[in-house]
Motif scaffolding. Structure first.
Motif, PDB file in Angstrom:
ATOM      1  N   MET A   1     -60.238   3.205  -2.387  1.00 60.72           N
ATOM      2  CA  MET A   1     -60.407   2.135  -1.935  1.00 60.72           C
ATOM      3  C   MET A   1     -58.985   1.517  -0.517  1.00 60.72           C
ATOM      4  O   MET A   1     -58.165   2.340  -1.071  1.00 60.72           O
ATOM      5  CB  MET A   1     -60.361   0.625  -2.917  1.00 60.72           C
ATOM      6  CG  MET A   1     -60.669  -0.757  -2.601  1.00 60.72           C
ATOM      7  SD  MET A   1     -60.184  -1.702  -3.804  1.00 60.72           S
ATOM      8  CE  MET A   1     -60.049  -3.464  -2.975  1.00 60.72           C
ATOM      9  N   LYS A   2     -59.642   1.189   0.458  1.00 61.13           N
ATOM     10  CA  LYS A   2     -58.828   1.179   1.346  1.00 61.13           C
ATOM     11  C   LYS A   2     -58.381  -0.209   2.495  1.00 61.13           C
ATOM     12  O   LYS A   2     -60.118  -0.857   2.167  1.00 61.13           O
ATOM     13  CB  LYS A   2     -59.286   1.678   2.603  1.00 61.13           C
ATOM     14  CG  LYS A   2     -59.495   3.909   2.786  1.00 61.13           C
ATOM     15  CD  LYS A   2     -58.327   4.086   2.238  1.00 61.13           C
ATOM     16  CE  LYS A   2     -58.276   4.907   2.853  1.00 61.13           C
ATOM     17  NZ  LYS A   2     -56.996   5.834   2.327  1.00 61.13           N
ATOM     18  N   VAL A   3     -57.326  -0.602   2.418  1.00 62.55           N
ATOM     19  CA  VAL A   3     -57.435  -2.200   2.958  1.00 62.55           C
ATOM     20  C   VAL A   3     -58.078  -2.280   4.238  1.00 62.55           C
ATOM     21  O   VAL A   3     -57.854  -0.921   5.126  1.00 62.55           O
ATOM     22  CB  VAL A   3     -56.219  -2.404   2.851  1.00 62.55           C
ATOM     23  CG1 VAL A   3     -55.857  -4.155   3.587  1.00 62.55           C
ATOM     24  CG2 VAL A   3     -55.217  -2.030   1.365  1.00 62.55           C
ATOM     25  N   THR A   4     -58.321  -3.288   4.624  1.00 64.23           N
ATOM     26  CA  THR A   4     -59.433  -3.479   6.210  1.00 64.23           C
ATOM     27  C   THR A   4     -58.257  -4.101   6.862  1.00 64.23           C
ATOM     28  O   THR A   4     -57.550  -4.960   6.195  1.00 64.23           O
ATOM     29  CB  THR A   4     -60.422  -3.653   6.204  1.00 64.23           C
ATOM     30  OG1 THR A   4     -61.320  -4.858   5.556  1.00 64.23           O
ATOM     31  CG2 THR A   4     -61.585  -2.983   5.242  1.00 64.23           C
ATOM     32  N   GLU A   5     -58.772  -4.140   7.938  1.00 66.71           N
ATOM     33  CA  GLU A   5     -57.667  -5.019   8.829  1.00 66.71           C
ATOM     34  C   GLU A   5     -58.036  -6.950   8.254  1.00 66.71           C
ATOM     35  O   GLU A   5     -57.492  -7.497   8.750  1.00 66.71           O
ATOM     36  CB  GLU A   5     -58.247  -4.923  11.120  1.00 66.71           C
ATOM     37  CG  GLU A   5     -57.240  -4.134  11.004  1.00 66.71           C
ATOM     38  CD  GLU A   5     -57.735  -4.061  12.779  1.00 66.71           C
ATOM     39  OE1 GLU A   5     -57.607  -4.709  13.502  1.00 66.71           O
ATOM     40  OE2 GLU A   5     -57.364  -2.624  13.049  1.00 66.71           O
ATOM     41  N   GLU A   6     -59.287  -7.035   8.334  1.00 64.49           N
ATOM     42  CA  GLU A   6     -59.460  -7.924   7.184  1.00 64.49           C
ATOM     43  C   GLU A   6     -58.923  -8.630   6.093  1.00 64.49           C
ATOM     44  O   GLU A   6     -59.396  -9.691   5.992  1.00 64.49           O
ATOM     45  CB  GLU A   6     -61.966  -8.222   7.511  1.00 64.49           C
ATOM     46  CG  GLU A   6     -62.423  -7.846   8.564  1.00 64.49           C
ATOM     47  CD  GLU A   6     -61.927  -6.179   9.512  1.00 64.49           C
ATOM     48  OE1 GLU A   6     -62.437  -5.330   8.484  1.00 64.49           O
ATOM     49  OE2 GLU A   6     -62.680  -6.281  10.281  1.00 64.49           O
ATOM     50  N   ASP A   7     -58.815  -7.787   5.462  1.00 65.85           N
ATOM     51  CA  ASP A   7     -58.461  -7.565   4.400  1.00 65.85           C
ATOM     52  C   ASP A   7     -56.905  -8.643   4.125  1.00 65.85           C
ATOM     53  O   ASP A   7     -56.249  -9.993   4.296  1.00 65.85           O
ATOM     54  CB  ASP A   7     -57.760  -6.316   2.963  1.00 65.85           C
ATOM     55  CG  ASP A   7     -59.539  -6.099   2.967  1.00 65.85           C
ATOM     56  OD1 ASP A   7     -60.601  -6.965   3.011  1.00 65.85           O
ATOM     57  OD2 ASP A   7     -59.816  -4.872   2.745  1.00 65.85           O
ATOM     58  N   ALA A   9     -55.622  -9.630   7.801  1.00 64.65           N
ATOM     59  CA  ALA A   9     -55.873 -11.504   7.586  1.00 64.65           C
ATOM     60  C   ALA A   9     -56.160 -12.298   6.886  1.00 64.65           C
ATOM     61  O   ALA A   9     -55.573 -13.220   6.437  1.00 64.65           O
ATOM     62  CB  ALA A   9     -56.808 -11.357   8.836  1.00 64.65           C
ATOM     63  N   TYR A  10     -57.247 -12.151   6.026  1.00 66.09           N
ATOM     64  CA  TYR A  10     -57.861 -12.983   5.157  1.00 66.09           C
ATOM     65  C   TYR A  10     -56.329 -13.214   4.323  1.00 66.09           C
ATOM     66  O   TYR A  10     -55.432 -14.278   3.716  1.00 66.09           O
ATOM     67  CB  TYR A  10     -59.024 -12.112   4.316  1.00 66.09           C
ATOM     68  CG  TYR A  10     -58.890 -13.611   3.008  1.00 66.09           C
ATOM     69  CD1 TYR A  10     -59.804 -14.421   3.414  1.00 66.09           C
ATOM     70  CD2 TYR A  10     -58.765 -12.793   1.271  1.00 66.09           C
ATOM     71  CE1 TYR A  10     -60.051 -14.758   2.126  1.00 66.09           C
ATOM     72  CE2 TYR A  10     -59.321 -13.572   0.384  1.00 66.09           C
ATOM     73  CZ  TYR A  10     -59.924 -14.960   1.171  1.00 66.09           C
ATOM     74  OH  TYR A  10     -60.299 -15.604  -0.535  1.00 66.09           O
ATOM     75  N   VAL A  11     -55.804 -12.413   3.131  1.00 65.79           N
ATOM     76  CA  VAL A  11     -53.855 -12.695   2.494  1.00 65.79           C
ATOM     77  C   VAL A  11     -53.150 -13.418   3.482  1.00 65.79           C
ATOM     78  O   VAL A  11     -52.391 -13.580   2.933  1.00 65.79           O
ATOM     79  CB  VAL A  11     -53.831 -10.977   2.263  1.00 65.79           C
ATOM     80  CG1 VAL A  11     -52.538 -11.288   1.295  1.00 65.79           C
ATOM     81  CG2 VAL A  11     -55.495 -10.484   1.222  1.00 65.79           C
ATOM     82  N   ALA A  12     -53.229 -12.514   4.304  1.00 64.17           N
ATOM     83  CA  ALA A  12     -52.442 -13.619   6.157  1.00 64.17           C
ATOM     84  C   ALA A  12     -52.779 -15.061   5.429  1.00 64.17           C
ATOM     85  O   ALA A  12     -51.463 -15.439   5.999  1.00 64.17           O
ATOM     86  CB  ALA A  12     -51.870 -13.054   6.970  1.00 64.17           C
ATOM     87  N   GLY A  13     -53.901 -15.649   5.585  1.00 66.19           N
ATOM     88  CA  GLY A  13     -54.263 -17.029   5.504  1.00 66.19           C
ATOM     89  C   GLY A  13     -54.032 -17.463   4.289  1.00 66.19           C
ATOM     90  O   GLY A  13     -53.230 -18.350   4.669  1.00 66.19           O
TER      91      GLY A  13
END
Length: 110
Positions: A1-7, A9-13
């Motif tokens: 399982m890889k973390v994506t840029e969207e992940d 951005a979501y966690v930062a939000g």
């Protein structure tokens, strides 16, 4: 399982963080590095490795239910070193209250 840029951005939000492009890139690299290392650890055969420590062995009642670790817990003390303030006394000097809670200005805008 890889973390994506969207992940990222979501966690930062969720954390209400504003990350720069460089910070997002670094976070993505670091998180994927951690997951890669965990994958490497999962390849190890640990079936014959005894656990090093268990919190229940150290803090609380052991598996047989004895009081061997009774010292690790205590009953609540109603009145400790000094008497607690009553709710009315605690709210007495509050600049704003609803009678039960302190009212404070909102500090996070979303």
């Amino acid at each position: 399982m890889k973390v994506t840029e969207e992940d990222v951005a979501y966690v930062a939000g969720l954390a209400n963080l504003e990350l720069s492009v460089d910070e997002r890139t670094g976070m993505l690299r670091d998180l994927n590095s951690i997951l890669d290392y965990v994958d490497r650890l999962n390849e190890l055969n640990t079936s014959n490795v005894e656990p090093m420590a268990q919190m229940s062995d150290r803090y609380g009642v052991d598996q047989q239910g004895s009081d061997r670790f009774a010292y690790a817990t205590r009953d609540d003390i109603v009145e400790g070193l000094r008497k607690s303030l009553s709710q009315q006394a605690a709210l007495g000097n509050a600049p704003d209250t609803d009678g039960t809670f302190f009212l404070v200005p909102k500090v996070i805008e979303r």
